[in-house]
Enzyme design. Sequence first.
Site, short mmCIF file in Angstrom:
data_model
loop_
_atom_site.label_atom_id
_atom_site.label_comp_id
_atom_site.label_asym_id
_atom_site.label_seq_id
_atom_site.Cartn_x
_atom_site.Cartn_y
_atom_site.Cartn_z
CG ASP A 17 -19.93 -60.09 25.39
OD1 ASP A 17 -20.06 -58.85 25.44
OD2 ASP A 17 -20.25 -60.77 24.39
CE LYS A 20 -15.03 -55.50 27.77
NZ LYS A 20 -15.57 -56.82 27.41
N GLY A 21 -18.06 -54.37 32.27
CA GLY A 21 -18.97 -53.33 32.77
C GLY A 21 -19.19 -53.47 34.26
N GLY A 44 -21.17 -53.79 24.55
CA GLY A 44 -22.39 -53.84 25.36
C GLY A 44 -21.95 -54.19 26.76
CG HIS A 45 -19.13 -52.46 28.48
ND1 HIS A 45 -18.09 -51.58 28.54
CD2 HIS A 45 -18.80 -53.37 27.53
CE1 HIS A 45 -17.17 -51.95 27.67
NE2 HIS A 45 -17.57 -53.02 27.03
CD GLN A 227 -15.03 -53.93 21.09
OE1 GLN A 227 -14.16 -53.09 21.05
NE2 GLN A 227 -16.31 -53.61 21.22
CG LEU A 335 -15.89 -68.86 40.96
CD1 LEU A 335 -14.94 -69.54 39.97
CD2 LEU A 335 -15.11 -68.45 42.22
#
Length: 439
Positions: A17, A20-21, A44-45, A227, A335
């Site tokens: 989480d 990445k998506g 889950g992306h 992951q 950020l």
Amino acid sequence: MMNRANSLVIVGAQWGDEGKGKVIDYLAANADVVARFQGGDNAGHTVVYGANIFKLHHIPSGILYPGCISLLGNGMVINPLVLVDELNKLEKRGISTANLRISGKAHLIMAYHQVYDQANEALLGENKIGTTGRGIGPAYADKALRRGLRAIDMTDIDCFRDRLAQVLPLQNRLLKDAYNYPGYDLEQLVELYRPACERLSPMVTDTSILLADQLSEGKKVLFEGAQGALLDIDHGTYPFVTSSSTVAGAAGPGSGLGPRSTARMLGVLKAYTTRVGEGPFPSEDEGETGDHLRDQGGEYGTTTGRPRRCGWFDAVIARYAARINGLTGLAITKLDVLSSLETINIAVAYECGGKTIKEFPLSMAELQLCKPVYEVFSGWDEDISRVGSITDLPGAAKLYLEAMEEMAGVPVELISVGPDRAQTIIKPRSYLAGWCGGG
Ligand code: GDP
Ligand code: IMO
Ligand code: MG
């Protein structure tokens, strides 16, 4: 000739989480292929552009670009029923899935795998892993036990039935004797899967050949990790891990290419740390800070909706992830979530039994006892979610980023300051700047 500069592996460098998506969707604008190489619908992306939010589970985060091939590699485990549902949902929203390809060697997550997963968790009680309940572990276990069904079996319903007939008696026996669960009827199971087999069959192919051809034609390939490093079956916080190799080195075997197919590994790191599920988490903050990060960062699981456990950035983990993945660059996400904090901590080492530990421990029992040693950084007040270049970031944010890259020993190449595609900063003259067509 394969040009290694044309491919990039993107992996999570914490407990999943990391965003990445978002990062992959951004970079996929300049990719010809996005390939998943491990995991399943436990992933889950999330991809956001404008008012559109897409939550992808099996399907690579390049699917939103009509010219991009999306590929499910042999290292994945695929739930055909969930995949069809995911395809339907995308199609309904006007997203073409015509370019989706599935490796014939990918394994299938069957209904009984979900039963095992959920029953195992219940039997473990307070020692549970906290899995997503999607049947991931049992599907990989059956792959290793050589009793899995593979995507290629879906292309001929008689083969599908034959293969199921070979393994179902054993599964039924286990379900009944060990799990006190009624077994499955062969024909009913075949009928349950028939529509999915018909729908998915045309997409099943030899994705290893496809990828090799694309690379030798000079096309650009992104390998999409799911992951994260600490959920890796070997290098993660075992047993609180997932059941696949989540590190960059798995991209080759998980997609049917050799180790020389890429030279670039981008690690995605959240500017703080989160984890869902059970297991050690040295910099976890169960007080106000953790609540603040969860609220500001919207830290709730994409797949299960569970609240994510939150804490400060952990440089011990970043260094460890850099080593086990061979990272060549970092993408720092979220950020913006740190704006308005007076001070920000980074765990630079652990303290355990009077000793200072600088490397991620081998023993998980030891990790459980580790307390973080923090270095304190100044925060910033400014809203940075519209900032488009590193130079325009507040000084304190720049110092924080510099500290992260120095501690990880890997240069930051991408900074994300919001969930939207537009809220992305690429470091000038970096490899990613070249990827995106800049200098
Ligand atoms: P993944 O599994 O690594 O793809 O990450 P998830 O999609 O599960 O979780 C990341 C969440 O953070 C998603 O809701 C994203 O939309 C969101 N997100 C990604 N990057 C940023 C960012 O820079 N700032 C903020 N505020 N949200 C982000
Ligand atoms: P993405 O790709 C975060 C965690 C589960 C559990 C452990 C084992 O979105 O980053 P599993 O169902 O895989 O057997 O669960 O791994 N987990 C994830 N945590 N992000 C994920 O994927 C995850 N996929 C699995 O919470 O702790
Ligand atoms: Mg996720």
